[in-house]
Design a protein around this motif. Structure first.
Motif, PDB file in Angstrom:
ATOM      1  N   TRP A 113       0.832  -1.210   0.000  1.00  0.00           N
ATOM      2  CA  TRP A 113       0.000   0.000   0.000  1.00  0.00           C
ATOM      3  C   TRP A 113       0.860   1.252   0.000  1.00  0.00           C
ATOM      4  CZ3 TRP A 113      -4.466  -1.006  -1.732  1.00  0.00           C
ATOM      5  CH2 TRP A 113      -5.209  -2.105  -1.321  1.00  0.00           C
ATOM      6  N   LEU A 115       3.950   1.407  -1.175  1.00  0.00           N
ATOM      7  CA  LEU A 115       4.976   1.265  -2.219  1.00  0.00           C
ATOM      8  C   LEU A 115       6.361   0.989  -1.640  1.00  0.00           C
ATOM      9  CD1 LEU A 115       3.874   4.130  -4.628  1.00  0.00           C
ATOM     10  CD2 LEU A 115       3.419   1.687  -4.881  1.00  0.00           C
ATOM     11  N   GLY A 128       4.482  -3.163  -5.289  1.00  0.00           N
ATOM     12  CA  GLY A 128       3.455  -2.180  -4.932  1.00  0.00           C
ATOM     13  C   GLY A 128       3.047  -1.338  -6.131  1.00  0.00           C
ATOM     14  N   TRP A 132      -0.715  -1.214  -7.633  1.00  0.00           N
ATOM     15  CA  TRP A 132      -1.485  -0.002  -7.874  1.00  0.00           C
ATOM     16  C   TRP A 132      -1.888   0.122  -9.343  1.00  0.00           C
ATOM     17  CZ3 TRP A 132      -4.239   2.613  -4.640  1.00  0.00           C
ATOM     18  CH2 TRP A 132      -3.906   2.591  -3.295  1.00  0.00           C
ATOM     19  N   LEU A 135      -4.781  -2.207  -9.821  1.00  0.00           N
ATOM     20  CA  LEU A 135      -6.005  -1.641  -9.232  1.00  0.00           C
ATOM     21  C   LEU A 135      -6.616  -0.581 -10.146  1.00  0.00           C
ATOM     22  CD1 LEU A 135      -4.927  -1.349  -5.484  1.00  0.00           C
ATOM     23  CD2 LEU A 135      -6.606  -2.948  -6.451  1.00  0.00           C
ATOM     24  N   ILE A 136      -5.765   0.253 -10.745  1.00  0.00           N
ATOM     25  CA  ILE A 136      -6.250   1.260 -11.704  1.00  0.00           C
ATOM     26  C   ILE A 136      -6.872   0.575 -12.913  1.00  0.00           C
ATOM     27  CG2 ILE A 136      -5.485   3.047 -13.336  1.00  0.00           C
ATOM     28  CD1 ILE A 136      -3.339   3.784 -11.133  1.00  0.00           C
TER      29      ILE A 136
END
Length: 195
Positions: A113, A115, A128, A132, A135-136
């Motif tokens: 979370w 990074l 990380g 992310w 997730l995007i």
């Protein structure tokens, strides 16, 4: 006797049986490390499906539709695209959820979370970043691509101009995910090498 490879479900079941045989051949301890490995395997499997479909749409279906006579396109829109988009959406969810569970079981979810800026090191920074990006990409699938594809494919009512705009938006959002996928996959695969 019918060849089990002639049907999808028997083929999938045989693949699962073969995997289970390999599990027991390795004499697992069924401890936390084992379960982290099982979830990692499932995460990779779901990710292969998700990114594979992303590449299918961008490298196969979209160029084929552009080259296809206009009168044949509704066949793809009615029979192929909705099924491929179903697997695309849900494999995105499965990839993210299984990845988060893997990171939790492996003990490095908090470091991802942040990074790896919590001092846990470049390995967690790399994975990380990949997390992310994924997730995007998953948010893009559900919040941009799917709502616009529903309009473009006529799953929900839309005027012809709306369908055209929705198809363009879905195309560009899919291309954005394609662009991110290279770096995301690199970050995931190379995380162990990052010191």
């Amino acid at each position: 006797m019918k060849n089990p490879l002639a049907s999808l479900h028997p083929t999938l079941m045989l693949g699962l049986v073969l995997t289970i045989l390999l599990v027991f051949l390795g004499a697992p301890a069924f401890d936390q490390a084992f379960w982290a490995g099982v979830f990692r395997w499932a995460h990779v499997l779901a990710g292969l499906l998700w990114v594979g479909l992303l590449y299918y749409f961008n490298l196969v279906q979209i160029p084929a539709l552009a080259a296809m006579p206009e009168e044949n396109r509704p066949v793809v829109a009615r029979f192929v695209a909705p099924k491929a988009l179903f697997w695309f959406r849900w494999s995105a969810v499965a990839t993210v959820v299984l990845g988060l569970v893997t990171a939790m079981l492996s003990g490095y979810l908090p470091a991802l979370w942040t990074l790896g800026l919590d001092g846990s090191g470049p390995r967690h920074t790399m994975i990380g970043i990949g997390m992310w990006m994924a997730l995007i990409m998953a948010a893009n699938v559900w919040l941009v691509i799917w709502p616009n594809q529903k309009k473009a494919l006529g799953i929900v009512p839309a005027e012809p101009a709306q369908k055209q705009r929705a198809a363009r938006t879905a195309l560009l959002a899919g291309r954005f995910n394609l662009l991110l996928s290279f770096a995301m996959l690199y970050a995931m695969v190379m995380a162990k090498s990052a010191g």
